[in-house]
Design a protein around this motif. Structure first.
Motif, PDB file in Angstrom:
ATOM      1  N   THR A 234       4.105  28.039  -3.315  1.00  0.00           N
ATOM      2  CA  THR A 234       5.509  28.369  -3.551  1.00  0.00           C
ATOM      3  C   THR A 234       5.706  29.873  -3.701  1.00  0.00           C
ATOM      4  N   ASP A 235       4.644  30.636  -3.503  1.00  0.00           N
ATOM      5  CA  ASP A 235       4.703  32.099  -3.622  1.00  0.00           C
ATOM      6  C   ASP A 235       5.389  32.669  -2.382  1.00  0.00           C
ATOM      7  N   PRO A 236       6.465  33.471  -2.542  1.00  0.00           N
ATOM      8  CA  PRO A 236       7.097  34.062  -1.347  1.00  0.00           C
ATOM      9  C   PRO A 236       6.121  34.880  -0.508  1.00  0.00           C
ATOM     10  N   ALA A 237       5.120  35.486  -1.155  1.00  0.00           N
ATOM     11  CA  ALA A 237       4.074  36.215  -0.420  1.00  0.00           C
ATOM     12  C   ALA A 237       2.871  35.291  -0.295  1.00  0.00           C
ATOM     13  N   HIS A 238       2.926  34.384   0.685  1.00  0.00           N
ATOM     14  CA  HIS A 238       1.902  33.352   0.809  1.00  0.00           C
ATOM     15  C   HIS A 238       0.534  33.941   1.159  1.00  0.00           C
TER      16      HIS A 238
ATOM     17  N   LEU B 100      -7.401  16.190   2.955  1.00  0.00           N
ATOM     18  CA  LEU B 100      -6.769  17.409   2.441  1.00  0.00           C
ATOM     19  C   LEU B 100      -5.721  17.928   3.430  1.00  0.00           C
ATOM     20  N   PHE B 101      -4.511  18.220   2.912  1.00  0.00           N
ATOM     21  CA  PHE B 101      -3.412  18.772   3.693  1.00  0.00           C
ATOM     22  C   PHE B 101      -2.895  20.021   2.970  1.00  0.00           C
ATOM     23  N   ALA B 102      -2.235  20.907   3.722  1.00  0.00           N
ATOM     24  CA  ALA B 102      -1.751  22.149   3.123  1.00  0.00           C
ATOM     25  C   ALA B 102      -0.429  22.563   3.751  1.00  0.00           C
ATOM     26  N   ALA B 103       0.380  23.282   2.958  1.00  0.00           N
ATOM     27  CA  ALA B 103       1.673  23.781   3.448  1.00  0.00           C
ATOM     28  C   ALA B 103       2.048  25.029   2.665  1.00  0.00           C
ATOM     29  N   GLU B 104       2.831  25.908   3.292  1.00  0.00           N
ATOM     30  CA  GLU B 104       3.402  27.085   2.642  1.00  0.00           C
ATOM     31  C   GLU B 104       4.920  26.937   2.682  1.00  0.00           C
TER      32      GLU B 104
END
Length: 406
Positions: free
Chosen positions: A36-40, A61-65
Motif C-alpha cells: 500500500t506504499d505509494p513508493a512501491h 503465493l501471489f503479489a500485488a502493488e
C-alpha cells in the motif's frame, strides 16, 4: 487473516512482509502480499514486475502493488452520480463548482481507498500480508473507518436539506439511491472499524536497533494499542551479526544495539531478530533466508523464538563530528531540502546542517514535514506545530499538515 507489517521508512518492512508471505505460502496457505506504499518496492524485493491485480509468484503465493488512483476512480465512478446530486441538493454550487470539488486532492483519500481496496483484494485468500507505507501514512490508513463515517455524516447533513424540502412539498421523503449511498458508507465504516479490531487482523512492527527508529516504534505501537489494535511482535531488522573474528567496530555497534533494544523491553512484546544480510535480499531465495529468521508462522503470536538482546561493553563515541561542507549553503540560499528514502538519515542530516548553520551565525528554522515527525527525537527536545528556540540562532517546528489544511 490480515497481517500488517508497519514501521519507519527504510526499516525493512517490504523485505519482512515479502518473507513472511513466502513462509505462509510454503505452509500451504493461499497467500497474497500487497503493497500500500505509494513508493512501491515489493516488486523489487520479489524480482518481479507487479500490478494492481494479484499476480502468481510461485506455488500458493501471489503479489500485488495497490494503485490508489485507479482504485479511487473505480470507487468514485460507482458513486459519482449520487455524490454529485447530494452536493447540488445541499449547497448553492453550480455544475462547474461541483466539477471543481471533485477535482480536489483531499488529504487521506489515498489511505481511505487503500483500506477499502485491501478488503476487496483479500477475497479468495486465506492470508493477506500488507506491506504498509511509512508510519505516518499507516496510522492515517487505520483512521479511515472514522473518516468514512464522518464523510457519511457530512453527506447526511447535505441530504437533510433535500429531505426538509421534500417533506414540505410532498408530505413524505422517498428512500432514493442517495439515501442508500449514505447508509452504505456508514455500514462500510462500521465493518472496517470492526475488522481492524478483530482476531483476523494483527500488526508486526519492524524497526532498526537505532535511536530514532526505536522511538518511532514506541510511539507507533502505543498509538495502535490505544486504538484497540493488536500488535503481536516487534521485528528488529539488520542487527549486527556475531563477528567471526576480532572486530572492535562490530562490538561497538552490538553494544549500541543492545542499549537501544533494552529501552523497548517495557512494551512487553516478543522481539524477533533478523541479522544484517551480506546483500540486500532480492528474489525468493534471498527472502527464504529472511523468512527462516522470522520464525515459523505458528510461533509469531506466541513469540516462542524471541530475540536475544545482547550485552557488550559500551562503545566510545568519536570526540569530533564531521564539519558541515562550506558549499552546502552558499550565500543567498533560503530553502535547503533534505530528501531521500525513509530511514536513510534525512532527519539527522537536516538537524546537523541546521545546527551547523546556526553556529556560523545564521538565523535558521528547522522544519519537519514528515507525517511521522522525528526532528524532536533527533534534537532530544519536545516539538510541535509552534516554532520554538532549541539552540542559539536555531528554531524548530514539526508541521501539523492536518491543522494547516483545516
Amino acid at each position: 487473516m490480515l497481517r500488517f507489517y508497519a514501521g519507519k521508512g527504510g526499516a525493512g518492512k517490504t523485505t519482512c512482509a515479502a518473507a513472511a508471505a513466502l513462509a505462509l505460502a510454503r505452509e500451504g496457505a493461499r497467500t497474497l502480499v500487497v503493497s500500500t506504499d505509494p513508493a512501491h518496492s515489493l516488486g523489487d524485493a520479489l524480482g518481479l514486475r507487479l500490478a494492481a491485480s494479484p499476480r502468481a509468484v510461485r506455488g500458493r503465493l501471489f503479489a500485488a502493488e495497490l494503485d490508489a488512483d485507479r482504485a479511487l476512480r473505480r470507487w468514485l465512478s460507482a458513486r459519482e452520480r449520487s455524490l454529485r446530486l447530494i452536493a447540488s441538493r445541499g449547497t448553492y454550487l453550480d455544475d462547474d463548482d461541483v466539477d471543481a470539488l471533485f477535482r480536489l486532492s483531499l488529504p487521506g483519500v489515498d489511505e481511505l481507498v487503500a483500506l477499502i481496496e485491501l478488503r476487496r483484494l483479500s477475497g479468495g485468500f486465506e492470508e493477506v500480508v500488507v506491506d504498509t507505507a511509512p508510519t505516518g501514512h499507516t496510522l492515517r490508513l487505520l483512521e479511515m473507518p472514522e473518516t468514512l463515517a464522518r464523510l457519511a455524516g457530512v453527506l447526511d447533513d447535505l441530504q437533510s436539506k433535500h429531505r426538509a424540502l421534500a417533506l414540505s412539498l410532498r408530505g413524505a421523503v422517498r428512500r432514493d439511491a442517495e439515501e442508500q449511498l449514505i447508509e452504505q458508507l456508514r455500514d462500510e465504516a462500521r465493518e472496517l472499524h470492526a475488522l481492524l479490531r478483530s482476531d483476523d487482523v494483527e500488526f508486526h512492527w519492524v524497526t532498526l536497533a537505532e535511536e530514532l527508529s526505536a522511538r518511532e516504534a514506541r510511539d507507533g505501537i502505543l498509538t495502535l494499542r490505544a486504538a484497540g489494535l493488536s500488535v503481536v511482535r516487534l521485528v528488529v531488522n539488520r542487527l549486527t551479526p556475531t563477528p567471526d573474528q576480532s572486530c572492535p567496530l562490530c562490538i561497538a555497534r552490538r553494544a549500541e544495539e543492545a542499549r537501544v533494544l533494552g529501552g523497548l523491553r517495557d512494551l512487553g512484546l516478543p522481539l524477533r531478530a533478523v541479522d544484517e544480510q551480506d546483500h540486500e535480499p532480492r528474489g525468493l531465495a534471498a527472502l527464504a533466508k529472511v523468512a527462516r529468521a522470522l520464525g515459523r508462522p505458528e510461533d509469531w503470536r506466541q513469540g516462542a523464538a524471541a530475540a536475544r538482546i545482547r550485552r557488550a561493553p559500551p562503545a566510545r563515541a568519536p570526540e569530533n563530528g564531521a564539519q558541515l561542507p562550506a558549499h552546502l549553503a552558499p550565500e543567498g540560499l533560503r530553502l535547503l531540502f533534505f530528501g531521500g528514502k525513509g530511514g536513510v538519515g534525512k532527519t539527522t542530516a537536516a538537524a546537523t546542517a541546521a545546527l551547523s548553520l546556526a553556529r556560523q551565525g545564521g538565523r535558521v528554522l528547522l522544519l519537519s514535514t514528515d507525517p511521522a515527525h522525528s526532528a524532536g527525537d533527533a534534537l532530544d527536545v519536545s516539538l510541535d506545530d509552534e516554532e520554538r528556540e532549541v539552540a542559539p540562532g536555531l528554531r524548530a517546528r514539526e508541521l501539523d499538515a492536518a491543522r494547516a489544511f483545516q
